[in-house]
Structure formats: C-alpha cells, structure tokens
Design an enzyme around this catalytic site. Structure first.
Site, PDB file in Angstrom:
ATOM      1  N   PHE A   1       0.855  -1.179   0.000  1.00  0.00           N
ATOM      2  CA  PHE A   1       0.000   0.000   0.000  1.00  0.00           C
ATOM      3  C   PHE A   1       0.891   1.229   0.000  1.00  0.00           C
ATOM      4  O   PHE A   1       1.787   1.357   0.850  1.00  0.00           O
ATOM      5  CB  PHE A   1      -0.898   0.005   1.239  1.00  0.00           C
ATOM      6  CG  PHE A   1      -1.817   1.186   1.333  1.00  0.00           C
ATOM      7  CD1 PHE A   1      -2.862   1.347   0.436  1.00  0.00           C
ATOM      8  CD2 PHE A   1      -1.645   2.139   2.327  1.00  0.00           C
ATOM      9  CE1 PHE A   1      -3.715   2.433   0.529  1.00  0.00           C
ATOM     10  CE2 PHE A   1      -2.495   3.222   2.425  1.00  0.00           C
ATOM     11  CZ  PHE A   1      -3.535   3.369   1.524  1.00  0.00           C
TER      12      PHE A   1
ATOM     13  N   ILE B   1      12.413  -5.795  33.828  1.00  0.00           N
ATOM     14  CA  ILE B   1      12.466  -7.035  34.604  1.00  0.00           C
ATOM     15  C   ILE B   1      13.731  -7.819  34.295  1.00  0.00           C
ATOM     16  O   ILE B   1      14.364  -8.408  35.180  1.00  0.00           O
ATOM     17  CB  ILE B   1      11.203  -7.879  34.341  1.00  0.00           C
ATOM     18  CG1 ILE B   1       9.984  -7.210  35.007  1.00  0.00           C
ATOM     19  CG2 ILE B   1      11.364  -9.311  34.856  1.00  0.00           C
ATOM     20  CD1 ILE B   1       8.657  -7.809  34.622  1.00  0.00           C
TER      21      ILE B   1
ATOM     22  N   GLY C   1      16.446  -6.474  33.536  1.00  0.00           N
ATOM     23  CA  GLY C   1      17.574  -5.686  34.022  1.00  0.00           C
ATOM     24  C   GLY C   1      18.594  -5.447  32.926  1.00  0.00           C
ATOM     25  O   GLY C   1      18.249  -5.210  31.772  1.00  0.00           O
ATOM     26  N   GLY C   2      19.867  -5.548  33.268  1.00  0.00           N
ATOM     27  CA  GLY C   2      20.926  -5.310  32.292  1.00  0.00           C
ATOM     28  C   GLY C   2      20.849  -6.254  31.105  1.00  0.00           C
ATOM     29  O   GLY C   2      21.174  -5.875  29.968  1.00  0.00           O
TER      30      GLY C   2
ATOM     31  N   GLU D   1       0.222   3.678  10.162  1.00  0.00           N
ATOM     32  CA  GLU D   1      -1.233   3.637   9.971  1.00  0.00           C
ATOM     33  C   GLU D   1      -1.942   4.593  10.943  1.00  0.00           C
ATOM     34  O   GLU D   1      -3.026   4.303  11.453  1.00  0.00           O
ATOM     35  CB  GLU D   1      -1.771   2.207  10.075  1.00  0.00           C
ATOM     36  CG  GLU D   1      -1.232   1.328   8.957  1.00  0.00           C
ATOM     37  CD  GLU D   1      -2.176   0.246   8.490  1.00  0.00           C
ATOM     38  OE1 GLU D   1      -3.396   0.360   8.749  1.00  0.00           O
ATOM     39  OE2 GLU D   1      -1.702  -0.700   7.859  1.00  0.00           O
TER      40      GLU D   1
END
Length: 396
Positions: free
Chosen positions: A133, A351, A353-354, A377
């Site tokens: 599209f 959650i 973390g690193g 969109e």
C-alpha cells in the site's frame, strides 16, 4: 497463548471449530518456522520470502477475502487472532500479512470491478501475489491528503504516473501496489477530492523501489521508497471512481488499524511470556525475582493491560463483522493496543535488568518492534483526533 472464543456467534459450533483450527495452525507454523529464526532475521535484515510464500500457500494472504474470490472468508476476529499468533513469533512477518490483507485486499474487494478482482484479488488471496500500500510521501505523513504524486490522463482512458512514495511496507518485495496519486491538476487542486487509487503492478516500466530504510525495529520487513517515472497504466488500473481514492483509503485504514493492534498484542504477549519465565528463573538474594512484590506488580499490570487491549480489539472486530461503522472504535483499539505494547515491552526490559538491554535476549527486539506500532497507519496523536471527533459527534 491466545484464548479462542466466539462471542459473535457463540452458538455456531462450525465457526468455533474453524476458528480453533485456523489459529492453532497459525500458532504451530509460527513456532516451528518463524520464531526460531526471528532474531537472526532481525540482525541480518533478512526478508524471509520463502516463509512469506508458505503463509500465502496456507491461505493467510486471503484471510478475510470471501471464498468466491479464492480467500478463506474468515470473520475479522479470527483473522486478528491469527495475526497475533504470527506477531508473537515475529512482528516483521506479521506486518507483511497485515498490510496485504487489509488495505490492498479490502479496497479491491470493496471497489474493484469483477475483472480487477479476477485479475488481482484472486491471485492475491491464493498467495500468488504479495501486495503493498503506497499512500505516504516525504512531505505527507499524517497529512496524507497533501500527497503530490501525479496521475495524468493520456487521453485514451489510461494514465501516466510520476512521483515518489515513502515508507512502503513490502516496498521492494511486492508484486502489486495499491497506490494513491492525484488526478486533479496543479492549477486546480481539490484536496482529498483530487486523489484517486490505482493498481500498479511492480514490474511496470518506470516503477523503481529504492532506498530500503535502516529501521530501529521490524528490521526484516522491507520499508522502501518507490519512485514512479512516467509510468504508463491502462484504464483498468483505476480503482473505483476518479477522485474517491482518499475516501477508499480512509475506510481501508479502519480495517488496517485493527491488524496493527493485533500485531501490537502479539508483541506484548511475547514480552510478557518472556518476562514471566525469566522472573521465575532469575535469582537474586537467593530467591527467584518472581517472589518480589515489585516484580509481581509489574507482571500484574502488564497482564491486565494486555487483557484489556485484547477485549477492546475484540469489540472492534465483532462490530466490523456486524457491518457497523468502526472508525472510532478501531482507533481506540489501535491506540490502546500499541501503547500497551510499548508499556509491556518497556517493563519486560526492566524485569530483565541489564540483560534486557542486550541483543542476546528477546525483549530488546520486542521493545524495538513495538515502537513503530504507535506511529504507522496513524500515530497515537492522530488516533486521539479520530476518537475525539467520534465522541463529539455522538448523540448523548
């Protein structure tokens, strides 16, 4: 896992059975053929053409296209559940499906001639052709009616197209474009009333996909510019009535936004699943972090928002299935689902973390993939405009 239910036709056992079979097939295919490769496709920006074609062969290119045009004829809710399953494995693959199934297919079904449907819609539904599209341009994003691509009558019923389209999903992999161009004149612009829709085969002389974008997320889904240089089209390239293309596109966007909402749900669901598993496995202070109230509260909020987003999307899908106008509720579903995806993926990274910041772990990719759902969109800001107009227009 997606809950499969049939609140629209609860007593129709055949609908329930078909829904369960289709969604289960999508889930199994996604877990076997897509999920194991998604991270590598993301790293290498690889478009999995073979997998996309397999999805087409399974009928997933024509999910809501009626059976008389070689589609599966699924109801909107079943279609969206399938998109969620694919997106949970890889949102890049899901967006190729949503773009194809929503705007090009729905616009062709609603406004195409029987000859156009036979030539284009049927092979699209059978998985033989992938569609794209092309509406946006560099200077017309949210203000889509400001597009500049020009179609000029050749005096014999055909057209000559010139211009450049931007941010086209499936841009250099599509077989056909549903493309918006101006059919008014530069001297007498008619705004949105001067825009028409055209079916443009990708192999037409003068059509050149260029500059594949280097994106933050959805990196295995090609997004390109498409340059049109004196592209000659026959009379059968015009979709519907001249000057009605922008209206056709807006109606198609209602359906398309539901697909993006389902994509966002798949991303969020995957992020939540990863976060739950990690929280149970990861130990700190000699105990799984899932035992900490701070983590539990995060997971509770993530799960609640995900359930609410799915319920809102289901409401919109059922309304579409009943033939109701869904502009406002589609925008609500898109807004809430996409912002939920950003919230859930952000919390999932937290959650982890690193480790969540590292590309070795899946939540980093999910976080990047989620962001664009709030942009394409129709941005979240545009969705709020649409919703506000609906609220103000409603009789109280």
């Amino acid at each position: 896992m997606t809950t499969v239910e049939s609140p629209d036709r609860a007593g129709d056992a055949a609908v329930v059975e078909q829904r369960e079979e289709i969604v289960a097939m999508a889930r199994e295919f996604a877990r076997r053929e897509i999920e194991p490769h998604a991270a590598e496709w993301d790293r290498t920006k690889h478009f999995p053409a073979d997998v996309i074609r397999q999805l087409g062969e399974l009928g997933f290119f024509g999910m809501t296209t009626p059976e008389e045009y070689d589609g599966l004829g699924l109801d909107p809710w079943t279609y969206l559940l399938v998109i969620e399953e694919i997106a949970a494995a890889d949102a890049s693959v899901a967006v190729s499906l949503t773009v194809h199934n929503s705007l090009p297919s729905s616009m062709l079904l609603a406004h195409g001639t029987e000859a156009q449907k036979a030539r284009w819609l049927k092979p699209m539904a059978r998985g033989e052709l992938l569609a794209a599209f092309a509406l946006s341009e560099a200077e017309s994003g949210s203000d889509a009616a400001a597009l500049a691509a020009q179609a000029v009558s050749d005096g014999h019923g055909g057209w000559r197209l010139n211009g450049t389209k931007s941010w086209v999903t499936n841009g250099d992999t599509a077989d056909i474009y549903m493309l918006m161009a101006r059919t008014d004149t530069p001297e007498e612009r008619r705004g949105k009333d001067g825009i028409s829709a055209f079916l443009v085969p990708a192999d037409t002389e003068g059509v050149e996909p260029t500059h594949r974008e280097d994106k933050m997320g959805l990196r295995s889904s090609p997004t390109t510019q498409v340059v049109l240089r004196d592209v000659a089209l026959g009379p059968d390239a015009l979709l519907g009535e001249e000057g009605q293309g922008f209206r056709y596109a807006l109606a198609g966007l209602d359906h398309g936004r539901l697909g993006i909402a389902a994509q966002a749900l798949g991303i969020a669901r995957a992020a939540l699943d990863h976060a739950v598993r990690y929280a149970k496995e990861r130990q700190q202070f000699e105990t799984p972090i899932a035992s900490f109230q701070a983590i539990q509260f995060k997971l509770a909020e993530m799960a609640t928002r995900l359930a609410a987003a799915r319920a809102l999307l289901r409401e919109a899908a059922l309304a579409e299935g009943r033939g109701e106008r869904i502009t406002a509720v589609a925008s609500m579903a898109k807004l809430f689902a996409t912002e939920t995806a950003m919230f859930v993926t952000t919390e999932a990274v937290q959650i982890f973390g690193g480790y969540g910041y590292m590309r070795d772990y899946p939540v980093e990719r999910l976080f990047r993939d989620a962001k664009v759902t709030t942009i394409y969109e129709g941005t979240s800001e545009i969705q709020r405009n649409v919703i506000a107009r609906g609220v103000l227009a409603a009789e109280r």
